[in-house]
Design a protein around this motif. Structure first.
Motif, PDB file in Angstrom:
ATOM      1  N   SER A 183       0.868  -1.178   0.000  1.00 36.39           N
ATOM      2  CA  SER A 183       0.000   0.000   0.000  1.00 36.39           C
ATOM      3  C   SER A 183       0.904   1.227   0.000  1.00 36.39           C
ATOM      4  N   ALA A 184       0.320   2.392   0.050  1.00 34.94           N
ATOM      5  CA  ALA A 184       1.114   3.622   0.040  1.00 34.94           C
ATOM      6  C   ALA A 184       1.964   3.746   1.304  1.00 34.94           C
ATOM      7  N   THR A 185       1.543   3.129   2.393  1.00 37.72           N
ATOM      8  CA  THR A 185       2.244   3.310   3.666  1.00 37.72           C
ATOM      9  C   THR A 185       2.867   2.042   4.244  1.00 37.72           C
ATOM     10  N   ASP A 186       2.511   0.858   3.723  1.00 37.61           N
ATOM     11  CA  ASP A 186       2.977  -0.375   4.351  1.00 37.61           C
ATOM     12  C   ASP A 186       3.023  -1.524   3.348  1.00 37.61           C
ATOM     13  N   ASN A 187       3.530  -2.682   3.812  1.00 39.67           N
ATOM     14  CA  ASN A 187       3.544  -3.864   2.968  1.00 39.67           C
ATOM     15  C   ASN A 187       3.281  -5.113   3.797  1.00 39.67           C
ATOM     16  N   ILE A 188       2.850  -6.173   3.120  1.00 34.23           N
ATOM     17  CA  ILE A 188       2.632  -7.476   3.745  1.00 34.23           C
ATOM     18  C   ILE A 188       3.526  -8.458   3.009  1.00 34.23           C
ATOM     19  N   VAL A 189       4.488  -9.028   3.735  1.00 34.12           N
ATOM     20  CA  VAL A 189       5.473  -9.927   3.154  1.00 34.12           C
ATOM     21  C   VAL A 189       5.721 -11.059   4.143  1.00 34.12           C
ATOM     22  N   LYS A 190       6.227 -12.185   3.667  1.00 34.26           N
ATOM     23  CA  LYS A 190       6.510 -13.328   4.536  1.00 34.26           C
ATOM     24  C   LYS A 190       7.411 -12.897   5.692  1.00 34.26           C
ATOM     25  N   GLY A 191       7.046 -13.314   6.914  1.00 36.82           N
ATOM     26  CA  GLY A 191       7.813 -12.963   8.097  1.00 36.82           C
ATOM     27  C   GLY A 191       7.299 -11.729   8.821  1.00 36.82           C
ATOM     28  N   ARG A 192       6.353 -11.020   8.240  1.00 31.18           N
ATOM     29  CA  ARG A 192       5.805  -9.795   8.837  1.00 31.18           C
ATOM     30  C   ARG A 192       4.691 -10.138   9.814  1.00 31.18           C
ATOM     31  N   LYS A 193       4.565  -9.373  10.870  1.00 35.91           N
ATOM     32  CA  LYS A 193       3.473  -9.546  11.826  1.00 35.91           C
ATOM     33  C   LYS A 193       2.285  -8.705  11.368  1.00 35.91           C
ATOM     34  N   VAL A 194       1.092  -9.292  11.458  1.00 35.00           N
ATOM     35  CA  VAL A 194      -0.132  -8.580  11.093  1.00 35.00           C
ATOM     36  C   VAL A 194      -1.182  -8.783  12.181  1.00 35.00           C
ATOM     37  N   ARG A 195      -2.025  -7.788  12.327  1.00 30.30           N
ATOM     38  CA  ARG A 195      -3.170  -7.900  13.233  1.00 30.30           C
ATOM     39  C   ARG A 195      -4.409  -8.067  12.360  1.00 30.30           C
ATOM     40  N   LEU A 196      -5.177  -9.125  12.633  1.00 28.55           N
ATOM     41  CA  LEU A 196      -6.357  -9.410  11.826  1.00 28.55           C
ATOM     42  C   LEU A 196      -7.499  -9.903  12.699  1.00 28.55           C
ATOM     43  N   ARG A 197      -8.673 -10.031  12.080  1.00 29.76           N
ATOM     44  CA  ARG A 197      -9.855 -10.534  12.773  1.00 29.76           C
ATOM     45  C   ARG A 197     -10.313 -11.803  12.080  1.00 29.76           C
ATOM     46  N   ILE A 198     -10.642 -12.828  12.857  1.00 26.07           N
ATOM     47  CA  ILE A 198     -11.122 -14.089  12.294  1.00 26.07           C
ATOM     48  C   ILE A 198     -12.612 -13.957  12.006  1.00 26.07           C
ATOM     49  N   VAL A 199     -12.997 -14.335  10.773  1.00 29.49           N
ATOM     50  CA  VAL A 199     -14.409 -14.252  10.376  1.00 29.49           C
ATOM     51  C   VAL A 199     -15.045 -15.620  10.197  1.00 29.49           C
ATOM     52  N   GLY A 200     -14.244 -16.688  10.157  1.00 32.32           N
ATOM     53  CA  GLY A 200     -14.798 -18.026  10.020  1.00 32.32           C
ATOM     54  C   GLY A 200     -13.751 -19.086  10.286  1.00 32.32           C
ATOM     55  N   THR A 201     -14.208 -20.295  10.639  1.00 30.50           N
ATOM     56  CA  THR A 201     -13.281 -21.398  10.906  1.00 30.50           C
ATOM     57  C   THR A 201     -13.793 -22.679  10.255  1.00 30.50           C
ATOM     58  N   ARG A 202     -12.874 -23.620  10.060  1.00 29.54           N
ATOM     59  CA  ARG A 202     -13.195 -24.957   9.557  1.00 29.54           C
ATOM     60  C   ARG A 202     -12.311 -25.944  10.302  1.00 29.54           C
ATOM     61  N   VAL A 203     -12.894 -27.030  10.764  1.00 34.80           N
ATOM     62  CA  VAL A 203     -12.145 -28.040  11.504  1.00 34.80           C
ATOM     63  C   VAL A 203     -12.113 -29.325  10.691  1.00 34.80           C
ATOM     64  N   ASP A 204     -10.900 -29.813  10.406  1.00 34.09           N
ATOM     65  CA  ASP A 204     -10.715 -31.116   9.780  1.00 34.09           C
ATOM     66  C   ASP A 204     -10.346 -32.107  10.880  1.00 34.09           C
ATOM     67  N   ALA A 205     -10.071 -33.338  10.487  1.00 36.20           N
ATOM     68  CA  ALA A 205      -9.724 -34.365  11.471  1.00 36.20           C
ATOM     69  C   ALA A 205      -8.479 -33.986  12.267  1.00 36.20           C
ATOM     70  N   ASN A 206      -7.478 -33.387  11.604  1.00 35.53           N
ATOM     71  CA  ASN A 206      -6.211 -33.101  12.276  1.00 35.53           C
ATOM     72  C   ASN A 206      -5.874 -31.623  12.392  1.00 35.53           C
ATOM     73  N   GLU A 207      -6.587 -30.753  11.684  1.00 41.49           N
ATOM     74  CA  GLU A 207      -6.193 -29.350  11.628  1.00 41.49           C
ATOM     75  C   GLU A 207      -7.384 -28.416  11.784  1.00 41.49           C
ATOM     76  N   ILE A 208      -7.090 -27.197  12.189  1.00 42.23           N
ATOM     77  CA  ILE A 208      -8.079 -26.125  12.251  1.00 42.23           C
ATOM     78  C   ILE A 208      -7.630 -25.032  11.290  1.00 42.23           C
ATOM     79  N   PHE A 209      -8.537 -24.576  10.430  1.00 45.91           N
ATOM     80  CA  PHE A 209      -8.252 -23.501   9.488  1.00 45.91           C
ATOM     81  C   PHE A 209      -9.184 -22.336   9.785  1.00 45.91           C
ATOM     82  N   ALA A 210      -8.745 -21.130   9.470  1.00 43.62           N
ATOM     83  CA  ALA A 210      -9.571 -19.947   9.700  1.00 43.62           C
ATOM     84  C   ALA A 210      -9.457 -19.001   8.511  1.00 43.62           C
TER      85      ALA A 210
END
Length: 86
Positions: free
Chosen positions: A46-73
């Protein structure tokens, strides 16, 4: 929720919080973030920031899915006080 970006592609990015894997679609990013396909590593910029691997981000979870071994959001950054930080 504060997460660490683990993978960025044109569809969005993946982030992790402990064992939880979160996908943030490019449609759930603020409109000023654009994917840079020529960047190495890939990133959203963006004009002021970037999102790249290794960067910390603050986000909000809007949905989840549960498999047998994993949880995804599904997460979003389209609200106040969300986004990359250091």
């Amino acid at each position: 929720m504060d997460a660490l970006v683990t993978n960025v592609n044109k569809m969005g990015f993946f982030a992790e919080v402990g064992p939880l894997s979160i996908f943030v679609s490019s449609h759930l990013l603020p409109i000023d973030y654009k994917f840079q396909p020529d960047a190495n590593p890939p990133e959203f910029v963006s004009a002021t920031d970037n999102i790249v691997k290794g960067r910390k981000v603050r986000l909000r979870i809007v949905g989840t899915r549960v498999d047998a071994n994993e949880i995804f959001a599904i997460g979003t950054m389209k609200e106040d006080y969300l986004g990359p930080f250091d």
